[in-house]
Scaffold this active site. Structure first.
Site, PDB file in Angstrom:
ATOM      1  N   SER A  10     -17.933 -28.762  -2.996  1.00  0.00           N
ATOM      2  CA  SER A  10     -18.751 -29.851  -2.254  1.00  0.00           C
ATOM      3  C   SER A  10     -20.223 -29.482  -2.311  1.00  0.00           C
ATOM      4  O   SER A  10     -20.880 -30.243  -1.850  1.00  0.00           O
ATOM      5  CB  SER A  10     -17.911 -29.897  -0.984  1.00  0.00           C
ATOM      6  OG  SER A  10     -16.956 -30.735  -1.195  1.00  0.00           O
ATOM      7  N   SER A  62     -18.383 -33.330  -1.672  1.00  0.00           N
ATOM      8  CA  SER A  62     -18.479 -33.974  -0.561  1.00  0.00           C
ATOM      9  C   SER A  62     -19.715 -33.947   0.258  1.00  0.00           C
ATOM     10  O   SER A  62     -20.230 -34.941   0.843  1.00  0.00           O
ATOM     11  CB  SER A  62     -17.484 -33.701   0.466  1.00  0.00           C
ATOM     12  OG  SER A  62     -17.696 -32.273   1.077  1.00  0.00           O
ATOM     13  N   LYS A  71     -25.293 -31.184   7.048  1.00  0.00           N
ATOM     14  CA  LYS A  71     -24.204 -32.008   6.564  1.00  0.00           C
ATOM     15  C   LYS A  71     -23.425 -32.367   8.119  1.00  0.00           C
ATOM     16  O   LYS A  71     -23.506 -31.498   8.932  1.00  0.00           O
ATOM     17  CB  LYS A  71     -23.239 -31.234   5.725  1.00  0.00           C
ATOM     18  CG  LYS A  71     -21.923 -31.926   5.265  1.00  0.00           C
ATOM     19  CD  LYS A  71     -21.268 -30.964   4.381  1.00  0.00           C
ATOM     20  CE  LYS A  71     -20.007 -31.619   3.823  1.00  0.00           C
ATOM     21  NZ  LYS A  71     -19.084 -31.017   2.864  1.00  0.00           N
TER      22      LYS A  71
END
Ligand code: GLN
Length: 488
Positions: free
Chosen positions: A178, A154, A79
Protein backbone atom coordinates in the site's frame (compact mmCIF):
# COMPACT_ATOMS: atom_id res chain seq x y z
CA UNK A 1 8.90 29.40 -4.23
CA UNK A 2 5.69 27.48 -3.77
CA UNK A 3 5.53 24.94 -0.94
CA UNK A 4 3.89 22.53 -3.38
CA UNK A 5 6.83 21.78 -5.68
CA UNK A 6 9.70 22.80 -3.41
CA UNK A 7 11.63 19.93 -1.88
CA UNK A 8 11.25 19.24 1.83
CA UNK A 9 15.02 19.67 2.22
CA UNK A 10 14.98 23.14 0.62
CA UNK A 11 11.92 24.30 2.57
CA UNK A 12 13.38 23.14 5.88
CA UNK A 13 16.68 24.89 5.09
CA UNK A 14 14.85 28.18 4.36
CA UNK A 15 12.77 27.96 7.53
CA UNK A 16 15.70 26.97 9.75
CA UNK A 17 17.76 29.95 8.73
CA UNK A 18 14.81 32.31 9.07
CA UNK A 19 14.59 33.14 5.35
CA UNK A 20 10.96 32.00 5.24
CA UNK A 21 8.48 31.60 8.08
CA UNK A 22 6.77 28.27 8.69
CA UNK A 23 3.50 30.20 8.81
CA UNK A 24 4.05 31.49 5.26
CA UNK A 25 4.96 28.00 3.99
CA UNK A 26 1.81 26.65 5.61
CA UNK A 27 -0.47 29.36 4.21
CA UNK A 28 0.84 28.56 0.74
CA UNK A 29 0.28 24.81 1.19
CA UNK A 30 -3.25 25.23 2.54
CA UNK A 31 -4.14 27.60 -0.28
CA UNK A 32 -2.80 25.12 -2.82
CA UNK A 33 -4.75 22.23 -1.27
CA UNK A 34 -7.96 24.30 -1.26
CA UNK A 35 -7.47 25.19 -4.91
CA UNK A 36 -6.29 21.87 -6.32
CA UNK A 37 -7.58 19.09 -4.12
CA UNK A 38 -11.20 19.23 -5.30
CA UNK A 39 -9.96 17.79 -8.63
CA UNK A 40 -7.86 15.07 -6.95
CA UNK A 41 -9.64 14.23 -3.69
CA UNK A 42 -6.35 13.23 -2.09
CA UNK A 43 -7.46 14.68 1.27
CA UNK A 44 -10.41 13.63 3.42
CA UNK A 45 -9.88 16.70 5.62
CA UNK A 46 -7.30 19.32 6.47
CA UNK A 47 -6.45 20.39 10.01
CA UNK A 48 -5.37 24.05 9.64
CA UNK A 49 -5.58 24.86 13.36
CA UNK A 50 -3.27 22.08 14.36
CA UNK A 51 -0.85 22.97 11.54
CA UNK A 52 -0.93 26.69 12.42
CA UNK A 53 -0.10 25.95 16.04
CA UNK A 54 2.85 23.83 14.87
CA UNK A 55 4.01 26.56 12.48
CA UNK A 56 3.90 29.16 15.25
CA UNK A 57 5.99 26.88 17.47
CA UNK A 58 8.59 26.47 14.71
CA UNK A 59 8.73 30.21 14.04
CA UNK A 60 9.09 30.95 17.76
CA UNK A 61 12.00 28.52 17.98
CA UNK A 62 13.73 30.16 15.02
CA UNK A 63 13.18 33.60 16.58
CA UNK A 64 14.68 32.33 19.86
CA UNK A 65 17.74 30.98 18.07
CA UNK A 66 16.75 27.35 18.71
CA UNK A 67 16.84 24.63 16.06
CA UNK A 68 13.26 23.64 15.12
CA UNK A 69 14.46 20.35 13.58
CA UNK A 70 15.31 18.80 10.21
CA UNK A 71 11.71 18.97 8.93
CA UNK A 72 11.15 22.55 10.12
CA UNK A 73 8.09 24.05 8.48
CA UNK A 74 7.61 21.19 6.00
CA UNK A 75 3.94 20.41 5.29
CA UNK A 76 3.16 16.71 5.59
CA UNK A 77 -0.02 14.73 4.85
CA UNK A 78 -1.01 11.74 6.98
CA UNK A 79 -2.93 8.68 5.80
CA UNK A 80 -6.26 8.58 7.60
CA UNK A 81 -5.48 5.30 9.34
CA UNK A 82 -2.88 7.02 11.54
CA UNK A 83 -4.28 8.52 14.73
CA UNK A 84 -4.14 12.29 15.15
CA UNK A 85 -5.16 13.67 18.54
CA UNK A 86 -8.12 16.00 18.20
CA UNK A 87 -8.43 15.37 14.44
CA UNK A 88 -11.01 12.90 13.12
CA UNK A 89 -9.50 9.60 11.93
CA UNK A 90 -11.82 7.43 9.85
CA UNK A 91 -9.83 4.89 7.81
CA UNK A 92 -12.20 6.00 5.01
CA UNK A 93 -14.91 3.94 6.71
CA UNK A 94 -18.38 5.00 7.74
CA UNK A 95 -17.82 2.84 10.78
CA UNK A 96 -15.27 5.28 12.15
CA UNK A 97 -17.06 8.47 11.10
CA UNK A 98 -16.75 10.92 13.95
CA UNK A 99 -13.93 9.05 15.71
CA UNK A 100 -11.48 11.56 17.20
CA UNK A 101 -8.44 9.80 18.68
CA UNK A 102 -7.23 10.91 22.09
CA UNK A 103 -3.56 10.49 21.12
CA UNK A 104 -1.15 10.80 18.19
CA UNK A 105 0.37 7.88 16.36
CA UNK A 106 4.05 7.73 17.31
CA UNK A 107 5.07 8.55 13.71
CA UNK A 108 2.90 11.68 13.78
CA UNK A 109 4.52 12.69 17.06
CA UNK A 110 7.98 12.12 15.60
CA UNK A 111 7.52 14.14 12.42
CA UNK A 112 6.00 17.01 14.39
CA UNK A 113 8.86 16.85 16.89
CA UNK A 114 11.20 17.21 13.89
CA UNK A 115 9.37 20.42 12.93
CA UNK A 116 6.93 19.15 10.26
CA UNK A 117 3.43 20.63 9.90
CA UNK A 118 0.61 18.06 9.78
CA UNK A 119 -1.77 19.66 7.28
CA UNK A 120 -4.40 16.97 6.84
CA UNK A 121 -5.53 13.38 6.51
CA UNK A 122 -5.48 11.53 3.21
CA UNK A 123 -7.85 9.15 1.47
CA UNK A 124 -7.40 5.37 1.38
CA UNK A 125 -9.19 2.16 0.61
CA UNK A 126 -11.44 1.49 3.60
CA UNK A 127 -9.26 0.11 6.42
CA UNK A 128 -6.40 -0.08 3.85
CA UNK A 129 -8.00 -2.98 2.01
CA UNK A 130 -7.47 -2.44 -1.69
CA UNK A 131 -5.11 -1.37 -4.44
CA UNK A 132 -6.91 1.60 -6.02
CA UNK A 133 -8.37 3.87 -3.28
CA UNK A 134 -11.77 3.20 -4.85
CA UNK A 135 -12.94 1.33 -1.74
CA UNK A 136 -13.15 4.60 0.20
CA UNK A 137 -16.50 5.39 1.76
CA UNK A 138 -15.99 8.96 0.52
CA UNK A 139 -15.15 8.23 -3.11
CA UNK A 140 -11.92 7.63 -4.96
CA UNK A 141 -8.79 9.72 -5.30
CA UNK A 142 -7.73 10.62 -8.84
CA UNK A 143 -4.27 10.03 -10.24
CA UNK A 144 -2.53 13.41 -10.78
CA UNK A 145 -1.05 12.17 -14.08
CA UNK A 146 -4.49 11.36 -15.48
CA UNK A 147 -7.59 12.06 -13.40
CA UNK A 148 -9.54 9.31 -15.15
CA UNK A 149 -7.14 6.78 -13.61
CA UNK A 150 -6.66 5.33 -10.13
CA UNK A 151 -3.72 6.44 -7.99
CA UNK A 152 -3.22 2.89 -6.70
CA UNK A 153 -3.83 2.02 -3.09
CA UNK A 154 -4.46 1.71 -0.39
CA UNK A 155 -2.42 4.86 0.42
CA UNK A 156 -3.60 6.52 -2.82
CA UNK A 157 -4.41 9.85 -1.16
CA UNK A 158 -0.91 10.21 0.27
CA UNK A 159 0.70 9.29 -3.06
CA UNK A 160 -1.52 11.68 -5.05
CA UNK A 161 -0.98 14.53 -2.56
CA UNK A 162 2.79 14.25 -3.00
CA UNK A 163 2.83 13.49 -6.74
CA UNK A 164 0.30 16.25 -7.44
CA UNK A 165 2.46 18.87 -5.72
CA UNK A 166 0.08 19.55 -2.83
CA UNK A 167 2.68 18.65 -0.16
CA UNK A 168 6.31 17.52 -0.36
CA UNK A 169 5.88 14.63 2.08
CA UNK A 170 3.25 12.16 3.24
CA UNK A 171 2.99 9.11 5.47
CA UNK A 172 1.24 5.88 4.51
CA UNK A 173 1.08 2.28 5.62
CA UNK A 174 1.97 -0.91 3.77
CA UNK A 175 0.51 -4.32 4.59
CA UNK A 176 0.89 -5.85 1.14
CA UNK A 177 2.08 -2.99 -1.07
CA UNK A 178 0.00 0.00 0.00
CA UNK A 179 2.94 2.41 -0.03
CA UNK A 180 4.95 1.01 -2.93
CA UNK A 181 2.15 0.39 -5.44
CA UNK A 182 0.55 3.87 -5.22
CA UNK A 183 4.05 5.40 -5.28
CA UNK A 184 4.67 3.50 -8.51
CA UNK A 185 1.35 4.47 -10.09
CA UNK A 186 1.70 8.13 -9.08
CA UNK A 187 5.40 8.55 -9.93
CA UNK A 188 6.79 9.25 -6.47
CA UNK A 189 9.18 7.46 -4.13
CA UNK A 190 7.81 5.23 -1.36
CA UNK A 191 9.46 3.02 1.23
CA UNK A 192 8.14 0.12 3.27
CA UNK A 193 10.73 -0.25 6.00
CA UNK A 194 11.87 -3.54 7.56
CA UNK A 195 9.14 -4.82 9.89
CA UNK A 196 9.83 -3.26 13.28
CA UNK A 197 11.97 -0.35 12.08
CA UNK A 198 9.12 2.14 12.51
CA UNK A 199 6.56 2.24 15.33
CA UNK A 200 3.02 1.04 14.63
CA UNK A 201 1.58 2.67 17.76
CA UNK A 202 -1.49 4.60 16.65
CA UNK A 203 -1.65 2.93 13.24
CA UNK A 204 -5.10 1.39 12.95
CA UNK A 205 -4.32 -2.32 12.60
CA UNK A 206 -5.13 -4.30 9.46
CA UNK A 207 -2.70 -7.26 9.53
CA UNK A 208 -0.54 -6.62 12.57
CA UNK A 209 2.27 -8.99 11.56
CA UNK A 210 2.50 -7.32 8.13
CA UNK A 211 1.71 -3.60 8.71
CA UNK A 212 4.50 -1.02 8.52
CA UNK A 213 4.34 2.77 8.32
CA UNK A 214 6.50 4.53 5.75
CA UNK A 215 6.96 7.76 3.79
CA UNK A 216 6.20 9.16 0.32
CA UNK A 217 8.35 11.87 -1.26
CA UNK A 218 9.17 13.26 -4.68
CA UNK A 219 12.89 12.59 -4.31
CA UNK A 220 15.03 10.03 -2.51
CA UNK A 221 16.74 12.83 -0.59
CA UNK A 222 13.41 13.98 0.87
CA UNK A 223 12.41 10.39 1.61
CA UNK A 224 15.65 9.97 3.56
CA UNK A 225 15.01 13.16 5.51
CA UNK A 226 11.66 11.96 6.81
CA UNK A 227 12.88 8.38 7.39
CA UNK A 228 15.58 9.75 9.68
CA UNK A 229 12.81 11.22 11.83
CA UNK A 230 10.69 8.05 11.79
CA UNK A 231 12.83 5.04 12.60
CA UNK A 232 13.80 3.64 15.96
CA UNK A 233 12.52 1.83 19.00
CA UNK A 234 9.19 2.81 20.51
CA UNK A 235 8.79 1.09 23.88
CA UNK A 236 5.01 1.37 23.45
CA UNK A 237 5.08 -0.91 20.36
CA UNK A 238 6.30 -4.35 21.31
CA UNK A 239 7.09 -5.18 17.66
CA UNK A 240 9.34 -2.17 17.20
CA UNK A 241 13.11 -2.49 17.35
CA UNK A 242 16.20 -0.34 17.53
CA UNK A 243 18.06 -0.91 14.25
CA UNK A 244 21.84 -0.67 14.50
CA UNK A 245 21.93 2.36 12.23
CA UNK A 246 23.78 5.58 13.03
CA UNK A 247 21.80 8.81 13.47
CA UNK A 248 20.76 10.25 10.08
CA UNK A 249 21.60 6.93 8.42
CA UNK A 250 19.18 7.61 5.58
CA UNK A 251 20.36 11.10 4.69
CA UNK A 252 23.95 9.87 4.73
CA UNK A 253 23.00 6.94 2.46
CA UNK A 254 21.11 9.20 0.04
CA UNK A 255 24.11 11.52 -0.19
CA UNK A 256 26.70 8.79 -0.64
CA UNK A 257 24.90 6.02 -2.55
CA UNK A 258 26.42 4.55 -5.69
CA UNK A 259 25.54 1.89 -8.26
CA UNK A 260 29.20 1.32 -9.07
CA UNK A 261 30.07 -2.22 -8.02
CA UNK A 262 26.54 -2.98 -6.72
CA UNK A 263 25.06 -6.40 -7.49
CA UNK A 264 21.39 -6.36 -8.42
CA UNK A 265 19.29 -9.53 -8.52
CA UNK A 266 16.61 -9.94 -11.17
CA UNK A 267 14.04 -12.57 -10.22
CA UNK A 268 13.64 -15.18 -12.94
CA UNK A 269 10.06 -16.11 -11.93
CA UNK A 270 8.98 -12.47 -12.11
CA UNK A 271 10.14 -12.22 -15.71
CA UNK A 272 7.87 -15.13 -16.58
CA UNK A 273 4.75 -13.46 -15.19
CA UNK A 274 2.33 -11.49 -17.32
CA UNK A 275 3.51 -7.94 -17.33
CA UNK A 276 2.44 -4.85 -19.24
CA UNK A 277 5.07 -4.70 -22.04
CA UNK A 278 5.61 -0.99 -21.40
CA UNK A 279 6.31 -1.64 -17.72
CA UNK A 280 8.76 -4.38 -18.70
CA UNK A 281 10.50 -2.08 -21.18
CA UNK A 282 10.87 0.77 -18.66
CA UNK A 283 12.32 -1.58 -16.02
CA UNK A 284 14.73 -3.12 -18.53
CA UNK A 285 15.90 0.33 -19.68
CA UNK A 286 16.48 1.30 -16.03
CA UNK A 287 18.55 -1.85 -15.51
CA UNK A 288 20.68 -0.97 -18.54
CA UNK A 289 21.20 2.48 -17.08
CA UNK A 290 22.33 0.92 -13.80
CA UNK A 291 24.78 -1.32 -15.65
CA UNK A 292 26.17 1.71 -17.45
CA UNK A 293 26.85 3.12 -13.98
CA UNK A 294 28.87 0.05 -13.05
CA UNK A 295 26.22 -2.19 -11.46
CA UNK A 296 26.25 -5.93 -12.07
CA UNK A 297 22.95 -7.65 -12.79
CA UNK A 298 22.42 -11.30 -11.85
CA UNK A 299 19.47 -13.61 -12.29
CA UNK A 300 18.17 -15.12 -9.05
CA UNK A 301 15.26 -17.43 -8.27
CA UNK A 302 12.26 -17.08 -5.97
CA UNK A 303 10.81 -20.51 -6.59
CA UNK A 304 7.87 -19.95 -4.23
CA UNK A 305 6.51 -16.87 -6.02
CA UNK A 306 3.16 -18.55 -6.75
CA UNK A 307 2.46 -18.94 -3.01
CA UNK A 308 2.68 -15.23 -2.24
CA UNK A 309 -0.83 -13.96 -3.04
CA UNK A 310 -2.74 -16.95 -1.59
CA UNK A 311 -0.65 -16.95 1.61
CA UNK A 312 -1.01 -13.19 1.96
CA UNK A 313 -4.78 -13.26 1.42
CA UNK A 314 -5.27 -15.93 4.10
CA UNK A 315 -2.99 -14.33 6.69
CA UNK A 316 -3.88 -10.67 6.11
CA UNK A 317 -7.60 -11.44 6.19
CA UNK A 318 -7.30 -13.70 9.24
CA UNK A 319 -5.52 -10.93 11.13
CA UNK A 320 -7.98 -8.35 9.82
CA UNK A 321 -10.96 -10.39 11.00
CA UNK A 322 -9.64 -10.39 14.56
CA UNK A 323 -8.41 -6.79 14.47
CA UNK A 324 -11.71 -5.46 13.15
CA UNK A 325 -13.73 -7.34 15.78
CA UNK A 326 -13.15 -4.32 18.04
CA UNK A 327 -15.60 -2.25 15.96
CA UNK A 328 -18.68 -3.25 17.88
CA UNK A 329 -20.54 0.05 18.01
CA UNK A 330 -19.55 0.56 21.63
CA UNK A 331 -15.86 1.41 21.70
CA UNK A 332 -15.28 3.47 18.55
CA UNK A 333 -16.98 5.62 15.95
CA UNK A 334 -20.49 5.11 14.61
CA UNK A 335 -23.26 3.26 16.43
CA UNK A 336 -26.54 1.84 15.09
CA UNK A 337 -29.59 1.26 17.25
CA UNK A 338 -29.96 -2.23 18.71
CA UNK A 339 -32.04 -3.83 21.47
CA UNK A 340 -29.07 -5.74 22.92
CA UNK A 341 -25.32 -5.65 22.47
CA UNK A 342 -25.35 -8.37 19.82
CA UNK A 343 -27.85 -6.67 17.54
CA UNK A 344 -26.21 -3.31 18.20
CA UNK A 345 -22.87 -4.71 17.01
CA UNK A 346 -24.40 -6.53 14.04
CA UNK A 347 -26.32 -3.47 12.86
CA UNK A 348 -23.37 -1.15 13.38
CA UNK A 349 -21.15 -3.43 11.30
CA UNK A 350 -23.74 -3.95 8.57
CA UNK A 351 -24.22 -0.19 8.24
CA UNK A 352 -20.58 0.77 8.73
CA UNK A 353 -18.40 -1.67 6.76
CA UNK A 354 -18.24 -1.47 2.98
CA UNK A 355 -18.37 -4.57 0.73
CA UNK A 356 -14.61 -5.16 0.45
CA UNK A 357 -14.06 -4.98 4.20
CA UNK A 358 -16.95 -7.37 4.78
CA UNK A 359 -15.51 -9.77 2.21
CA UNK A 360 -12.13 -9.73 3.98
CA UNK A 361 -13.66 -10.28 7.43
CA UNK A 362 -15.69 -13.22 6.15
CA UNK A 363 -12.71 -14.81 4.38
CA UNK A 364 -10.50 -14.30 7.42
CA UNK A 365 -13.06 -15.67 9.86
CA UNK A 366 -13.51 -18.71 7.63
CA UNK A 367 -9.74 -19.34 7.50
CA UNK A 368 -9.55 -19.21 11.30
CA UNK A 369 -12.63 -21.31 12.03
CA UNK A 370 -12.18 -24.77 13.53
CA UNK A 371 -12.17 -27.38 10.81
CA UNK A 372 -10.53 -24.99 8.34
CA UNK A 373 -7.72 -23.60 10.48
CA UNK A 374 -5.18 -26.30 9.53
CA UNK A 375 -6.08 -26.25 5.87
CA UNK A 376 -5.78 -22.49 5.51
CA UNK A 377 -4.22 -20.51 8.34
CA UNK A 378 -1.59 -23.05 9.36
CA UNK A 379 -0.73 -23.84 5.76
CA UNK A 380 -0.37 -20.15 4.97
CA UNK A 381 1.96 -19.74 7.96
CA UNK A 382 4.12 -22.53 6.57
CA UNK A 383 4.10 -20.88 3.14
CA UNK A 384 5.17 -17.66 4.80
CA UNK A 385 8.23 -19.36 6.30
CA UNK A 386 9.17 -20.87 2.95
CA UNK A 387 8.77 -17.51 1.20
CA UNK A 388 11.02 -15.79 3.73
CA UNK A 389 13.69 -18.50 3.38
CA UNK A 390 13.44 -18.16 -0.41
CA UNK A 391 14.04 -14.39 -0.18
CA UNK A 392 16.90 -14.66 2.27
CA UNK A 393 18.64 -17.17 -0.01
CA UNK A 394 18.09 -14.98 -3.11
CA UNK A 395 19.37 -11.91 -1.23
CA UNK A 396 22.50 -13.61 0.06
CA UNK A 397 24.59 -12.83 -3.01
CA UNK A 398 23.15 -9.46 -4.05
CA UNK A 399 22.74 -5.94 -2.65
CA UNK A 400 19.07 -5.78 -3.68
CA UNK A 401 16.45 -7.56 -5.75
CA UNK A 402 15.07 -5.36 -8.52
CA UNK A 403 11.98 -5.57 -10.69
CA UNK A 404 8.68 -3.83 -11.34
CA UNK A 405 6.64 -2.65 -8.35
CA UNK A 406 3.35 -3.25 -10.15
CA UNK A 407 2.60 -5.37 -13.24
CA UNK A 408 0.68 -2.43 -14.75
CA UNK A 409 0.81 1.36 -14.79
CA UNK A 410 -2.17 3.42 -13.53
CA UNK A 411 -5.44 1.82 -14.70
CA UNK A 412 -8.78 3.53 -15.37
CA UNK A 413 -11.02 4.17 -12.36
CA UNK A 414 -13.77 1.55 -12.38
CA UNK A 415 -11.80 -0.99 -14.41
CA UNK A 416 -11.01 -3.47 -11.63
CA UNK A 417 -13.14 -2.43 -8.68
CA UNK A 418 -15.89 -4.99 -9.35
CA UNK A 419 -13.40 -7.84 -9.84
CA UNK A 420 -11.66 -8.64 -6.53
CA UNK A 421 -9.35 -11.27 -8.03
CA UNK A 422 -8.09 -8.86 -10.70
CA UNK A 423 -7.44 -6.32 -7.95
CA UNK A 424 -5.61 -8.83 -5.74
CA UNK A 425 -3.47 -9.96 -8.69
CA UNK A 426 -1.94 -6.46 -8.84
CA UNK A 427 -0.13 -7.23 -5.58
CA UNK A 428 1.99 -10.02 -7.03
CA UNK A 429 5.31 -8.18 -6.58
CA UNK A 430 4.57 -6.51 -3.27
CA UNK A 431 2.88 -8.88 -0.80
CA UNK A 432 5.78 -11.30 -0.35
CA UNK A 433 7.93 -8.46 1.03
CA UNK A 434 5.50 -8.06 3.93
CA UNK A 435 5.25 -11.81 4.49
CA UNK A 436 9.06 -11.91 4.71
CA UNK A 437 9.30 -8.70 6.80
CA UNK A 438 11.77 -7.12 4.37
CA UNK A 439 12.36 -3.49 3.35
CA UNK A 440 11.36 -2.45 -0.17
CA UNK A 441 11.31 0.84 -2.02
CA UNK A 442 9.55 1.99 -5.18
CA UNK A 443 11.38 4.45 -7.41
CA UNK A 444 10.00 6.03 -10.60
CA UNK A 445 12.04 4.61 -13.50
CA UNK A 446 10.29 5.73 -16.68
CA UNK A 447 7.01 6.32 -18.44
CA UNK A 448 4.58 4.52 -20.73
CA UNK A 449 3.83 5.95 -24.17
CA UNK A 450 0.73 7.59 -22.66
CA UNK A 451 2.97 9.37 -20.15
CA UNK A 452 2.10 7.29 -17.08
CA UNK A 453 4.86 6.67 -14.56
CA UNK A 454 6.40 3.22 -14.05
CA UNK A 455 7.83 2.15 -10.67
CA UNK A 456 10.93 0.07 -10.03
CA UNK A 457 11.00 -1.95 -6.81
CA UNK A 458 14.20 -2.52 -4.83
CA UNK A 459 13.96 -5.18 -2.11
CA UNK A 460 16.68 -5.76 0.46
CA UNK A 461 17.73 -8.03 3.30
CA UNK A 462 16.32 -7.25 6.77
CA UNK A 463 17.69 -3.93 8.09
CA UNK A 464 19.28 -2.97 4.77
CA UNK A 465 16.86 -0.03 4.41
CA UNK A 466 19.61 2.63 4.22
CA UNK A 467 21.40 0.58 1.55
CA UNK A 468 18.22 0.56 -0.56
CA UNK A 469 17.94 4.33 -0.15
CA UNK A 470 21.56 4.77 -1.24
CA UNK A 471 21.05 2.64 -4.36
CA UNK A 472 17.79 4.45 -5.15
CA UNK A 473 19.46 7.87 -4.81
CA UNK A 474 22.19 6.87 -7.25
CA UNK A 475 19.66 5.36 -9.64
CA UNK A 476 17.47 8.45 -9.46
CA UNK A 477 20.48 10.60 -10.42
CA UNK A 478 21.36 8.26 -13.28
CA UNK A 479 17.80 8.28 -14.63
CA UNK A 480 17.30 12.04 -14.30
CA UNK A 481 13.53 11.91 -14.89
CA UNK A 482 11.32 14.99 -14.78
CA UNK A 483 8.55 13.90 -12.45
CA UNK A 484 6.09 16.75 -12.46
CA UNK A 485 2.68 15.76 -13.84
CA UNK A 486 1.55 19.31 -14.64
CA UNK A 487 3.03 22.76 -14.72
CA UNK A 488 2.94 24.37 -11.25
N1 GLN B 1 -3.54 -4.27 -1.89
C1 GLN B 1 -3.32 -5.12 -0.77
C2 GLN B 1 -4.64 -5.53 -0.16
O1 GLN B 1 -5.63 -5.20 -0.72
C3 GLN B 1 -2.43 -4.46 0.22
C4 GLN B 1 -3.07 -3.43 1.04
C5 GLN B 1 -2.15 -2.79 2.02
O2 GLN B 1 -0.93 -2.87 1.89
N2 GLN B 1 -2.73 -2.17 3.03
O3 GLN B 1 -4.70 -6.16 0.83
Amino acid sequence: MSAGWASAADLAALVRRGARSAEAVLADALERIAREDPALHAFLRTCPERAEAAARRVDAQVAAGEDPGPLAGVPIAIKDNLCTAGVETTCASKLLAGFVPPYDAEVVRRVEAAGALVVGKTNLDEFSMGSSTEHSAWGPTKNPWDPTRAPGGSSGGSAAAVAGGLVPLALGSDTGGSIRQPAALCGCVGLKPTYGAVSRRGLVAFGSSLDQVGPFARSVRDLALVMDALWGLDPADMTSAQPAWPAEAFSAAAGGGSLEGATLGVVREYLELTLDPEVRAAVEAALERAQAQGARVREVSLAQTALAIPAYQVLANAEASTNLARYDGVHYGARAEGADSESLAARTRAAGFGPEVRRRILLGTFALSSGHYDAYYLKAQRARRVIRADFLAALAGVDALVGPTSPVAAFPLGEKVADPLAMYALDVFTVSTNLAGLPALSLPCGFTAAGLPVGLQLTGAPWSDPTLVGLAAAWERALGLDRKPRSP
